[in-house]
Scaffold this motif. Sequence first.
Motif, PDB file in Angstrom:
ATOM      1  N   ASN A   1      -0.274   4.908  -1.595  1.00 48.46           N
ATOM      2  CA  ASN A   1      -0.147   6.081  -0.731  1.00 48.46           C
ATOM      3  C   ASN A   1       0.585   7.285  -1.348  1.00 48.46           C
ATOM      4  OD1 ASN A   1      -0.826   6.991   2.036  1.00 48.46           O
ATOM      5  ND2 ASN A   1       1.366   7.394   2.043  1.00 48.46           N
ATOM      6  N   PRO A   2       1.587   7.059  -2.209  1.00 47.76           N
ATOM      7  CA  PRO A   2       2.258   8.215  -2.809  1.00 47.76           C
ATOM      8  C   PRO A   2       1.299   9.184  -3.476  1.00 47.76           C
ATOM      9  CG  PRO A   2       3.498   6.246  -3.290  1.00 47.76           C
ATOM     10  CD  PRO A   2       2.239   5.794  -2.603  1.00 47.76           C
TER      11      PRO A   2
ATOM     12  N   ALA B   1       4.291   3.017  -9.648  1.00 44.00           N
ATOM     13  CA  ALA B   1       3.564   2.215  -8.663  1.00 44.00           C
ATOM     14  C   ALA B   1       3.652   0.730  -9.000  1.00 44.00           C
ATOM     15  CB  ALA B   1       2.107   2.660  -8.618  1.00 44.00           C
TER      16      ALA B   1
ATOM     17  N   ALA C   1       7.696  11.060  -4.175  1.00 44.54           N
ATOM     18  CA  ALA C   1       6.473  10.388  -3.728  1.00 44.54           C
ATOM     19  C   ALA C   1       6.648   8.870  -3.686  1.00 44.54           C
ATOM     20  CB  ALA C   1       5.313  10.752  -4.646  1.00 44.54           C
ATOM     21  N   TYR C   2       7.316   8.309  -4.704  1.00 45.48           N
ATOM     22  CA  TYR C   2       7.423   6.860  -4.766  1.00 45.48           C
ATOM     23  C   TYR C   2       8.640   6.310  -4.043  1.00 45.48           C
ATOM     24  CZ  TYR C   2       3.236   6.324  -7.297  1.00 45.48           C
ATOM     25  OH  TYR C   2       1.910   6.307  -7.599  1.00 45.48           O
TER      26      TYR C   2
ATOM     27  N   TYR D   1       0.831  -1.203   0.000  1.00 45.85           N
ATOM     28  CA  TYR D   1       0.000   0.000   0.000  1.00 45.85           C
ATOM     29  C   TYR D   1       0.865   1.253   0.000  1.00 45.85           C
ATOM     30  CZ  TYR D   1      -3.916   3.055   0.989  1.00 45.85           C
ATOM     31  OH  TYR D   1      -4.871   4.027   0.901  1.00 45.85           O
ATOM     32  N   ALA D   2       1.897   1.234   0.823  1.00 49.51           N
ATOM     33  CA  ALA D   2       2.765   2.411   0.950  1.00 49.51           C
ATOM     34  C   ALA D   2       3.392   2.786  -0.387  1.00 49.51           C
ATOM     35  CB  ALA D   2       3.850   2.151   1.984  1.00 49.51           C
ATOM     36  N   TYR D   3       3.825   1.787  -1.140  1.00 44.72           N
ATOM     37  CA  TYR D   3       4.531   2.085  -2.378  1.00 44.72           C
ATOM     38  C   TYR D   3       3.620   2.212  -3.583  1.00 44.72           C
ATOM     39  CZ  TYR D   3       8.938   2.306  -0.190  1.00 44.72           C
ATOM     40  OH  TYR D   3       9.963   2.741   0.595  1.00 44.72           O
ATOM     41  N   ALA D   4       2.477   1.559  -3.542  1.00 41.20           N
ATOM     42  CA  ALA D   4       1.619   1.578  -4.721  1.00 41.20           C
ATOM     43  C   ALA D   4       0.583   2.690  -4.652  1.00 41.20           C
ATOM     44  CB  ALA D   4       0.919   0.226  -4.877  1.00 41.20           C
TER      45      ALA D   4
ATOM     46  N   PHE E   1       4.318   6.994   5.621  1.00 42.69           N
ATOM     47  CA  PHE E   1       3.120   6.195   5.829  1.00 42.69           C
ATOM     48  C   PHE E   1       3.419   4.962   6.683  1.00 42.69           C
ATOM     49  CE2 PHE E   1       0.454   2.629   4.373  1.00 42.69           C
ATOM     50  CZ  PHE E   1      -0.776   3.107   4.765  1.00 42.69           C
ATOM     51  N   LEU E   2       4.512   4.298   6.372  1.00 41.66           N
ATOM     52  CA  LEU E   2       4.862   3.090   7.123  1.00 41.66           C
ATOM     53  C   LEU E   2       5.095   3.400   8.603  1.00 41.66           C
ATOM     54  CD1 LEU E   2       7.193   1.307   4.555  1.00 41.66           C
ATOM     55  CD2 LEU E   2       4.868   0.679   5.224  1.00 41.66           C
TER      56      LEU E   2
ATOM     57  N   ASN F   1       8.639   9.133   0.241  1.00 44.37           N
ATOM     58  CA  ASN F   1       7.471   9.441   1.052  1.00 44.37           C
ATOM     59  C   ASN F   1       6.751   8.226   1.654  1.00 44.37           C
ATOM     60  OD1 ASN F   1       5.888  11.794   2.020  1.00 44.37           O
ATOM     61  ND2 ASN F   1       4.242  10.607   1.082  1.00 44.37           N
ATOM     62  N   PRO F   2       6.710   7.093   0.950  1.00 41.31           N
ATOM     63  CA  PRO F   2       6.028   5.936   1.539  1.00 41.31           C
ATOM     64  C   PRO F   2       6.525   5.597   2.935  1.00 41.31           C
ATOM     65  CG  PRO F   2       6.524   5.497  -0.737  1.00 41.31           C
ATOM     66  CD  PRO F   2       7.162   6.822  -0.415  1.00 41.31           C
TER      67      PRO F   2
ATOM     68  N   SER G   1      13.013   0.009  -7.207  1.00 38.04           N
ATOM     69  CA  SER G   1      12.307  -0.461  -8.411  1.00 38.04           C
ATOM     70  C   SER G   1      11.432   0.629  -9.014  1.00 38.04           C
ATOM     71  CB  SER G   1      11.373  -1.625  -8.093  1.00 38.04           C
ATOM     72  OG  SER G   1      12.014  -2.627  -7.400  1.00 38.04           O
ATOM     73  N   SER G   2      10.881   1.456  -8.147  1.00 40.23           N
ATOM     74  CA  SER G   2       9.889   2.403  -8.649  1.00 40.23           C
ATOM     75  C   SER G   2      10.517   3.588  -9.363  1.00 40.23           C
ATOM     76  CB  SER G   2       9.006   2.897  -7.504  1.00 40.23           C
ATOM     77  OG  SER G   2       9.769   3.682  -6.600  1.00 40.23           O
TER      78      SER G   2
ATOM     79  N   SER H   1       7.000  -0.867  -8.528  1.00 43.75           N
ATOM     80  CA  SER H   1       7.442  -1.053  -7.147  1.00 43.75           C
ATOM     81  C   SER H   1       6.843  -2.296  -6.492  1.00 43.75           C
ATOM     82  CB  SER H   1       7.103   0.182  -6.313  1.00 43.75           C
ATOM     83  OG  SER H   1       5.692   0.304  -6.195  1.00 43.75           O
ATOM     84  N   ILE H   2       5.782  -2.818  -7.064  1.00 44.39           N
ATOM     85  CA  ILE H   2       5.151  -3.975  -6.403  1.00 44.39           C
ATOM     86  C   ILE H   2       5.133  -5.241  -7.248  1.00 44.39           C
ATOM     87  CG2 ILE H   2       3.651  -2.473  -5.011  1.00 44.39           C
ATOM     88  CD1 ILE H   2       1.320  -3.458  -6.793  1.00 44.39           C
TER      89      ILE H   2
ATOM     90  N   SER I   1      11.560  -1.954  -3.148  1.00 45.43           N
ATOM     91  CA  SER I   1      10.380  -1.359  -3.786  1.00 45.43           C
ATOM     92  C   SER I   1      10.675   0.061  -4.233  1.00 45.43           C
ATOM     93  CB  SER I   1       9.200  -1.328  -2.808  1.00 45.43           C
ATOM     94  OG  SER I   1       8.469  -2.529  -2.890  1.00 45.43           O
TER      95      SER I   1
END
Lengths: 194, 194
Positions: free
Chosen positions: A158-159, A186, B154-155, A153-156, B162-163, B158-159, B188-189, A189-190, B185
């Motif tokens: 939440n940004p 997004a 953001a990718y 969720y954080a990487y996909a 949230f974590l 920033n995540p 990768s993003s 990243s996942i 992650s």
Amino acid sequence: MAKLQKSIDKRNALVKATIELVNNNGFHATPMSKIAKMAKVSPATIYLYFENKQDLVNQTYIEVKAQYTSYAFETYNETMSVEEGFKLIWNRIADFKLKECENAMFLAQCDNTPMIDEESRQEGIKHLQPLLDLWERGRKEGIIKPLSDYLLYAYAINPLSFLMIIQKRGVFTLDKTHLEEAYQSAWSSIKVCQ
Amino acid sequence: MAKLQKSIDKRNALVKATIELVNNNGFHATPMSKIAKMAKVSPATIYLYFENKQDLVNQTYIEVKAQYTSYAFETYNETMSVEEGFKLIWNRIADFKLKECENAMFLAQCDNTPMIDEESRQEGIKHLQPLLDLWERGRKEGIIKPLSDYLLYAYAINPLSFLMIIQKRGVFTLDKTHLEEAYQSAWSSIKVCQ
DNA sequence: AAAAAAAGAATGAACGTTCATTTTTACATA
DNA sequence: TATGTAAAAATGAACGTTCATTCTTTTTTT
């Protein structure tokens, strides 16, 4: 049945006013009197619909959160492939955050401050189940990295919140190209590489 | 030189108390009287160090933000490769958020609410320059995707906020394994595939 | 005409800030 | 080193305002 007779319009106006004022001033800097004024209602009337200020903001939070997730999953169904499903949901969420910008900002503020009761917070989380299910399926199929739900969720997802907030501040503006790029980030990243 | 004579310890205690109380109650629900009490100081004393409540929270924000970025970039230098540099900075930021959890939470709250003046916000953003420079270099070398700075942020970075917030709520706990996965992650993003 | 809904005015508590005073510090003189 | 004193720092109490909520009355609905 008394409650049903009360005008639902007034309740909606109160919720809407709460969102707008809290967005601009924060929870404790928005007096009930201003909420009442913006909803064109007497301060005392608020207490016919809500127990107190805390209840008003809790209910508003839950309502907006429900609206958000219902929009996100509206056109999704479980027969889609994982990749398709994720793309669809991601784009619906992006849509919501762009179109219902005020609502999205309100959720971000609630999620990052102590202004919401723990109980209402938990209530809000429940609505994400379809997304967690999709990820579970994706992991089983070897398409999605075997990470915990919150990491995914954080990487996909939440940004997007961060982008909307930056957007609101006028630091930069999101357009269609950005959104396509953001989606690619997004997904990168996942998804499992290769 | 009068100001220099004032006890810096009191100022620090006030800043520290502000962070803790705002984290737990939000800006407008933390009275000056409580901040004073926690810092073991009279309410009136606060006004020897800060103009008013808004000034107190603005200065606290800028101070914590500076601390955050200085920690993030402390061991980085521009002779490193882009990938090395990013990995280092990312890990320093993760470290900071774990070790200085209170401070990180405070920043997240400031960044998601109207509690900080626009001017202080801008001031806080300036400190990120080394990261933007690294990305610029990465894009030129074809290692980092040609995206805007905010999308990358953001990718990639920033995540983590949230974590940490989810972690604080006790919904799940981050350990070393999670951090390694989160880093993958993030990388990768933003990295160019292949 | 009774009940429900809504209103505005009133209440009491809490807050940010200031004021009048006391305490501490810095330092010149002996 | 000891003493006197003026400035700086710190304080607790007080002030004026604002706010969430309630009370009493009026309006609307059934």
